[in-house]
Scaffold this active site. Structure first.
Site, PDB file in Angstrom:
ATOM      1  CE1 TYR A  52      -4.355  -0.005  -0.352  1.00  0.00           C
ATOM      2  CE2 TYR A  52      -4.263  -1.767   1.266  1.00  0.00           C
ATOM      3  CZ  TYR A  52      -4.955  -1.055   0.305  1.00  0.00           C
ATOM      4  OH  TYR A  52      -6.240  -1.388  -0.002  1.00  0.00           O
ATOM      5  CD  GLU A  54      -4.155   4.298   0.265  1.00  0.00           C
ATOM      6  OE1 GLU A  54      -3.166   3.594   0.558  1.00  0.00           O
ATOM      7  OE2 GLU A  54      -5.341   3.965   0.487  1.00  0.00           O
ATOM      8  CG  ASP A 197      -8.915   8.798 -24.670  1.00  0.00           C
ATOM      9  OD1 ASP A 197      -7.885   8.119 -24.828  1.00  0.00           O
ATOM     10  OD2 ASP A 197      -9.971   8.340 -24.190  1.00  0.00           O
TER      11      ASP A 197
END
Ligand code: DSN
Length: 425
Positions: A52, A54, A197
């Site tokens: 993890y 974040e 895009d």
């Protein structure tokens, strides 16, 4: 706990092997698909997946991030170098979440977005009514002209009428060069942000076979698993630099890097997928090699030859051809629906997807067209001569669409052919 039952799952392993064999034994011609390198697969299956982290490198909410920090810093630096931008965010889980982050960063719910309709070559996240982009935002959708070309006059007219806050350029089933400058002029005239895009064409942008929108569009988004041959994921690219954390910023052009980073986390996502970031870093290293430009050139050359061969065999192509890696074939020219063609080709070992054509009279579940592309074939080393052979096989499969035995024999022939073009290993 030494006997903790970390059992193997042979059922799933077997299915993964079968999928690898299916890909190896056939021709993958869905233009958004490709074959990743073993180097990418190796890091995808690493312990980086356990972690993890974040936040962003140097500013995480978890300890033990020294190595994932370095992985992400390398990925960011390589993305900036490859596309020539000031700022790159490499954490978006894939293309749809990345586009969602752009909307979240730049717009307020209810703001107007102008994008190409899915049925004319756009993407769901470009404002389709059943997508978040068409429900949370006031989506206005443009169409192509009758031949399938972007009608920039029509886009300008709609922009003047609806005053969108965001115009979306870049497409999933558009075979021609996009005029970024024209879209910029339209966006500037109505005071709109411009999102490019480039998920489908990013390899061609890297090789110079398609103009780059960097420096023209406000945000450039690309998935990482199509032409770029990385793991699933996405890049958000912009010029400018993020401001210091915690300072409140307005939704203005100069704040775009900060807004994008904050849209990804804490806006939309939690922990970055570090194995995926590592795979993106590996892919970017490969894409920075001079050989990658050769790959992009060959993808475009192969698509050109394939389209010319199909035209010579009486297939009709939307816009009459291609400038890119893909083509949309109107199967009415051969008396089949897109679904029938997809199914016959699949039995013969040629994987394509059914696709709408502009102003399609048929339903999107059984549209008139199929979409073909050359990125995955080119990764396997196929070139112009092979494209001619493949056009002949496509023609043969379509002519024998009702003859399963014929199609299965054709599959055997194709499988024999593919042995000279192994998947990257
Ligand atoms: N699903 C992709 C494609 O096939 O073009 C777009 O996200």
């Amino acid at each position: 706990m030494k006997d903790f039952p970390f059992i193997k799952d042979e059922e799933i392993q077997e299915l993964a092997k079968k999928e690898a064999k299916r890909q190896a034994d056939g021709l993958e011609m869905i233009p958004s698909e490709n074959h990743t390198s073993q180097a990418v697969l190796d890091v995808l299956g690493s312990r980086l997946t356990d972690k993890y982290s974040e936040g962003y490198p140097g500013g995480r909410y978890y300890g033990g991030c020294e190595f994932v920090d370095e992985v992400e810093r390398i990925a960011i630096a390589r993305a900036k170098e490859l596309f020539g931008v000031d700022h790159a965010n490499v954490q978006a889980y894939s293309g749809s979440p990345a586009n969602q982050a752009v909307y979240f960063a730049l717009l307020e719910p209810g703001d107007t977005v102008l994008g190409l309709h899915l049925f004319y070559g756009g993407h769901m996240t470009h404002g389709l009514k059943v997508n978040f982009s068409g429900t949370l935002y006031n989506s206005v959708q443009y169409q192509t002209d009758k031949s399938g070309f972007i009608d920039y006059e029509e886009v300008a007219k709609m922009a003047r009428e609806h005053k969108p806050k965001l115009i979306v350029g870049g497409y999933t089933a558009y075979p021609r060069i996009v005029d970024w400058q024209k879209l910029r002029e339209i966006a500037d005239e109505v005071g709109s942000f411009l999102l490019a895009d480039i998920s489908h064409i990013s390899a061609l942008v890297v090789s110079g076979d398609h103009p780059s929108p960097v420096g023209i569009a406000d945000v450039v988004m690309s998935t990482t698993h199509k032409g770029l041959r990385g793991p699933r994921g996405a890049l958000l690219l912009a010029n400018g630099n993020p401001s210091t954390p915690l300072k409140k910023v307005e939704k203005t052009k100069e704040n775009i890097p900060t807004l994008l980073d904050r849209a990804i986390i804490p806006g939309l996502q939690g922990g970055p997928h570090n194995h995926q970031t590592a795979g993106i870093a590996v892919m970017l290293k490969q894409a920075l090699q001079p050989e990658f430009k050769e790959y992009g050139h060959q993808v475009a050359k192969n698509a050109k030859v394939l389209s010319e061969e199909l035209l010579a065999r009486g297939f009709e192509l939307v816009t009459g051809g291609t400038d890119t890696h893909l083509m949309v074939v109107d199967m009415n020219s051969k008396g089949l629906s897109g679904r029938e063609a997809e199914s016959a080709l699949s039995t013969a070992g040629i994987t394509v997807n059914k696709n709408t054509i502009p102003f399609d009279p048929r339903s999107p579940f059984d549209p008139s067209g199929i979409r073909l592309g050359t990125p995955a074939l080119t990764t396997r080393g196929m070139a112009e001569e092979e494209m001619k052979q493949i056009a002949a096989w496509i023609d043969e499969a379509v002519q024998h669409a009702d003859d399963e035995k014929h199609l299965k024999n054709l599959h055997k022939e194709i499988t024999k052919f593919t042995k000279d073009f192994p998947l990257p290993n």
